[in-house]
Scaffold this active site. Sequence first.
Site, PDB file in Angstrom:
ATOM      1  N   CYS A   1      -7.660 -26.791   7.250  1.00  0.00           N
ATOM      2  CA  CYS A   1      -6.522 -26.016   7.756  1.00  0.00           C
ATOM      3  C   CYS A   1      -5.836 -26.734   8.921  1.00  0.00           C
ATOM      4  CB  CYS A   1      -6.960 -24.613   8.174  1.00  0.00           C
ATOM      5  SG  CYS A   1      -7.663 -24.518   9.826  1.00  0.00           S
TER       6      CYS A   1
ATOM      7  N   CYS B   1      -8.009 -26.804  12.125  1.00  0.00           N
ATOM      8  CA  CYS B   1      -9.158 -27.716  12.099  1.00  0.00           C
ATOM      9  C   CYS B   1      -8.730 -29.180  12.002  1.00  0.00           C
ATOM     10  CB  CYS B   1     -10.098 -27.346  10.952  1.00  0.00           C
ATOM     11  SG  CYS B   1     -10.946 -25.771  11.249  1.00  0.00           S
TER      12      CYS B   1
ATOM     13  N   CYS C   1     -13.237 -28.053   7.113  1.00  0.00           N
ATOM     14  CA  CYS C   1     -12.072 -27.218   6.808  1.00  0.00           C
ATOM     15  C   CYS C   1     -10.799 -28.060   6.880  1.00  0.00           C
ATOM     16  CB  CYS C   1     -11.984 -26.040   7.769  1.00  0.00           C
ATOM     17  SG  CYS C   1     -10.539 -25.000   7.457  1.00  0.00           S
TER      18      CYS C   1
ATOM     19  N   ASP D   1       0.864  -1.164   0.000  1.00  0.00           N
ATOM     20  CA  ASP D   1       0.000   0.000   0.000  1.00  0.00           C
ATOM     21  C   ASP D   1       0.917   1.235   0.000  1.00  0.00           C
ATOM     22  OD1 ASP D   1      -2.216   1.497   0.061  1.00  0.00           O
ATOM     23  OD2 ASP D   1      -2.960   0.812   1.986  1.00  0.00           O
TER      24      ASP D   1
ATOM     25  N   HIS E   1      -6.801 -20.454  10.557  1.00  0.00           N
ATOM     26  CA  HIS E   1      -8.115 -20.901  10.085  1.00  0.00           C
ATOM     27  C   HIS E   1      -8.807 -19.823   9.258  1.00  0.00           C
ATOM     28  CE1 HIS E   1     -12.076 -22.455   9.648  1.00  0.00           C
ATOM     29  NE2 HIS E   1     -12.518 -21.300  10.110  1.00  0.00           N
TER      30      HIS E   1
ATOM     31  N   ASP F   1      -7.967  -7.502  -0.124  1.00  0.00           N
ATOM     32  CA  ASP F   1      -7.097  -7.623   1.055  1.00  0.00           C
ATOM     33  C   ASP F   1      -7.865  -7.104   2.244  1.00  0.00           C
ATOM     34  OD1 ASP F   1      -6.651  -4.608   0.452  1.00  0.00           O
ATOM     35  OD2 ASP F   1      -5.777  -4.923   2.431  1.00  0.00           O
TER      36      ASP F   1
END
Lengths: 376, 376
Positions: free
Chosen positions: A309, A312, A307, A95, A338, A269
């Site tokens: 991830c 999880c 999920c 940015d 997660h 984002d």
Amino acid sequence: MKKGFKYEIIKECRQSGARIGRLTTPHSVIETPVFMPVGTMATVKGLSPEEVKETGAQIILSNTYHLYLRPGTEVISKAGGLHKFMNWDRSILTDSGGFQVFSLSQMRKVTEDGVEFASFIDGSRHFISPEKSMDIQKVLGSDIIMAFDECTASGTSYKKSKEASDRTYRWLQRCYEHTKDWEGQTLFPIVQGNMFEDLRLESLERTIPFAEVGIAIGGLSVGEEKPIMYRMLDVMQPHYPKDKPRYLMGVGSVDCLVEGVCRGIDMFDCVLATRIARNGTAMTFRGDLTIRNAVFKEDFRPVEEGCDCYCCRNYSRAYVRHLINTDEILGGRLLAIHNIRCLMRLMEKIKEAIREDRLLDFRDEFMSKYTPKIQG
Amino acid sequence: MKKGFKYEIIKECRQSGARIGRLTTPHSVIETPVFMPVGTMATVKGLSPEEVKETGAQIILSNTYHLYLRPGTEVISKAGGLHKFMNWDRSILTDSGGFQVFSLSQMRKVTEDGVEFASFIDGSRHFISPEKSMDIQKVLGSDIIMAFDECTASGTSYKKSKEASDRTYRWLQRCYEHTKDWEGQTLFPIVQGNMFEDLRLESLERTIPFAEVGIAIGGLSVGEEKPIMYRMLDVMQPHYPKDKPRYLMGVGSVDCLVEGVCRGIDMFDCVLATRIARNGTAMTFRGDLTIRNAVFKEDFRPVEEGCDCYCCRNYSRAYVRHLINTDEILGGRLLAIHNIRCLMRLMEKIKEAIREDRLLDFRDEFMSKYTPKIQG
């Protein structure tokens, strides 16, 4: 297009016009639509680069304003750039500092030349011009650098919004001139115009010629209601350049990603995923879970069923709740993993729907099951 | 010896009498001398189990007192024990709560039956007896459970120290009776006696018959000067059982590990490595580095040259300093990984010296280069 960069459209959804694309930078190939995790301070809060990669991220965002103040440009220059400093070898978008100068700084003074402001850390005085923002981003070595713009809050008058949009345009010309010969970095121009349809269209029209590789929509998600943001996106959608990714800045809730892609957005984002993780909130396709709540005390299911991830796969809601309730750092870290992965999985679902020309059906079905905040 | 447990001595240093051993539990094989990272709240602060494993740890310590208060025994019981709850499949040693009742609780009342105390969290009243401590540790399912003892601070009178040591002995008998038929868990008895040589020897002598697999030295590193602790270890050293690991509780600075092993100690634990990490201090073989200091601002060397940890392989002092100075969680996490690995590497060096019958030479050389706090 700048050397080292490429954007190819792989598939366009016949139902929605949303696209699957492939953005190539000198550091990685990014499939769009994409969610970019935020690493403001040269770290995605709490996570290692390996963990960020495991979520599927090919690009992260970092902040010029924060890194300029700490550790300072000189340290990162001596480190050999931001990629090396933070040990991240995929793409980085930075940015420009425009948004932060307006949202974080006190006693700012905007002139045609640039912005004078007081540091939010120690009150020291600084001056950033479009050229200086570009020079800092050159030192950072990000793949995608953002134009230095003037962002206005929701509720700003038409006159002030037009002034800011006009100045953003003049600054964009300076940013472009300053960077057009730079190698390995591409400038994304930013559309402003607050919540005024004609200003948005005017800004979009004059910004497009500066979009070498991609174009950004700034000044949304700045306090307005979501329907207003969607309306602005609807107004702009027919006029975007077809062959360039469109980046909606600062937007990253589950529902806004779905609605954003339906409106032609390719890149997003937001700090939300990592910020609410630290407060003990898990994002799911059905809505946010406040893991801290007593209802999860003996809930041995994963945070989100289905999920894949790290959190999880290995931990229960009961354990994560215990960590959050005892202020253990691992709790926020597991939820950050997660939450980012949740948004990545959402993007995979969205792409699947685009591939099958049914994104609007997907949106309707998805939103019918979605509640902003749910209980267990 | 309890089924599932074994301790073999692989090598004894002819110069120092220190040993390399192999302790087998139902969950892992632990080479001694060993440093055990502390995971008070069912997490080694800031780290994932995978990161703890990568440091080389085969066993961690967790705290009965803390887990009893939060999340409570019932949650961990329903989770299927601490190993499953926290996703750690190697060995766990749990402290009995004895030390915490004395160091953390207010308004404690010690009777022959047990201790009544107020929770440090909400002031609620609780009662822990030797039997109750054992029962909690049974639910936790730790491989090594510690006897419920009465620990006294440095400076406690002879009379009070003797009373506490005597009570510790009577409680030990109850702990032993209560647990002797339990499978998969072994009880380590604890030697007390404050800083009085005769009390230490008396306590050691009557504790030895209860040492099935190993024996612990408690009540040291409780505020006394290091030479006093070393003196107590010297007094006890000739009298330990040869064939059992000796665990010095709560000790874990670089210099104390070296001096401890020279005095016949095989096991150590301490929160120091992870605690000072969060404050921005790195342990090294040469002494502690305050990474926060300005001298490291542009220091692109690893935290400790020659270290093979994840932090040192991938990041610079300048980057870690930046993270610490901006309160980024990754900073403390990287230093915790480094600090634990530093102690693990130290143990490897110590074992090398034992193998070569030169541990006292190693100690002298090591300590000649060691300064508690160094600059860059």
